[in-house]
Design an enzyme around this catalytic site. Structure first.
Site, PDB file in Angstrom:
ATOM      1  N   LYS A 100       0.818  -1.212   0.000  1.00 58.20           N
ATOM      2  CA  LYS A 100       0.000   0.000   0.000  1.00 58.20           C
ATOM      3  C   LYS A 100       0.854   1.266   0.000  1.00 58.20           C
ATOM      4  O   LYS A 100       2.040   1.251   0.305  1.00 58.20           O
ATOM      5  CB  LYS A 100      -0.971  -0.025   1.181  1.00 58.20           C
ATOM      6  N   ARG A 141      -3.407 -10.167   4.925  1.00 60.77           N
ATOM      7  CA  ARG A 141      -3.899 -10.184   3.549  1.00 60.77           C
ATOM      8  C   ARG A 141      -2.774  -9.660   2.665  1.00 60.77           C
ATOM      9  O   ARG A 141      -2.397  -8.490   2.769  1.00 60.77           O
ATOM     10  CB  ARG A 141      -5.153  -9.316   3.431  1.00 60.77           C
TER      11      ARG A 141
END
Length: 267
Positions: free
Chosen positions: A215, A249
């Site tokens: 991210k 995740r």
């Protein structure tokens, strides 16, 4: 939890696995590398992403889930971990079709707030688990000046309300997983506070999911494109391990699996 995006515009692997065969091959690769869950999403929720229709989502995921579920069952001897399938959606029509096709879990970024009939899907499929994620705003506007008085307290209050909602509708605690939503309506400083205080979410005594893989907050630690953020992603998983987080995740299952196995041996 291994990520399988069947989207045109995901920030890291958009358009890479739209083809059904490529998607199945990648999912099985993730399973062989150690994934316990495959999270399949057909709509990008990156900052600035626009929503797509439920019909497009269903068209992208239904056949893949059917085939993947069948493949997992027929190769069960090769997959002793009995991997599960998660559908990454906040729309009840998509969730229902996905579960009918073989999905075991709903990963809802809106935590059942977007679609009032999503709770009916959980009632109709009482074995299905639900991930309740914290999100301020929508993917389209969530990174436009997100603001909190106290980000940790506000996320805890959010989870209290959402868990109570689920319980009031007959969804038991054993079906609920919580996700503080790294990067979803948070600044770099908000994300940092979540990482430094993530153990506080254990107060609910529920499984916690952390999704930080590749991210953009990593770009603010060291300048990087998504393809260059594996090290930052692995660092986030070290934090997850040390704070007893239940599910990570990730895009890169093999590397994260090796990391967790190494940490488990050392500690």
């Amino acid at each position: 939890m291994g990520i399988l995006n069947v989207t045109t515009d995901s920030f890291y692997d958009g358009a890479k696995y739209l083809d059904e065969e490529k998607a199945i091959q990648h999912a099985m690769q993730l399973i062989n590398e150690g994934a316990d869950i495959i999270d399949i999403g057909a709509e990008s929720t990156r900052p600035g992403a626009e929503a797509i229709s439920p019909e497009i989502e269903i068209e992208r995921v239904e056949k893949i889930i059917k085939k993947l579920s069948k493949t997992i069952k027929t190769t069960s001897k090769e997959c002793p971990s009995n991997p599960k399938i998660s559908i990454d959606t906040y729309k009840s029509e998509v969730a229902r079709k996905a579960i009918e096709a073989g999905a075991d879990m709903i990963n809802d970024i809106y935590a059942l707030r977007f679609d009032n009939t999503m709770i009916n899907v959980l009632k109709d499929f009482p074995e299905t688990k639900i991930v309740l994620m914290h999100l301020q705003g929508t993917p389209e506007n969530m990174q436009i000046n997100p603001c909190y008085k106290n980000v940790i307290n506000e996320i805890i209050d959010f989870f209290k309300e959402r868990i109570d909602f689920c319980l009031s509708k007959g969804v038991s605690e054993k079906r609920i997983i919580i996700d503080p939503g790294i990067g979803f309506g948070k600044t770099f400083e908000h994300n940092q506070k979540i990482f430094r205080n993530i153990e506080l979410f254990h107060c609910f005594k529920l499984p916690i999911l952390l999704g930080a893989s590749r991210k953009s907050f990593i770009n603010q630690i060291y300048e990087s494109k998504p393809q260059e953020r594996l090290i930052g992603s692995l660092a986030s998983s070290v934090v997850a391990f040390m704070r007893n987080i239940d599910i990570i995740r990730v895009h890169d299952v093999k590397e994260h699996k090796q990391l967790i196995e190494s940490l488990s041996w050392m500690f």
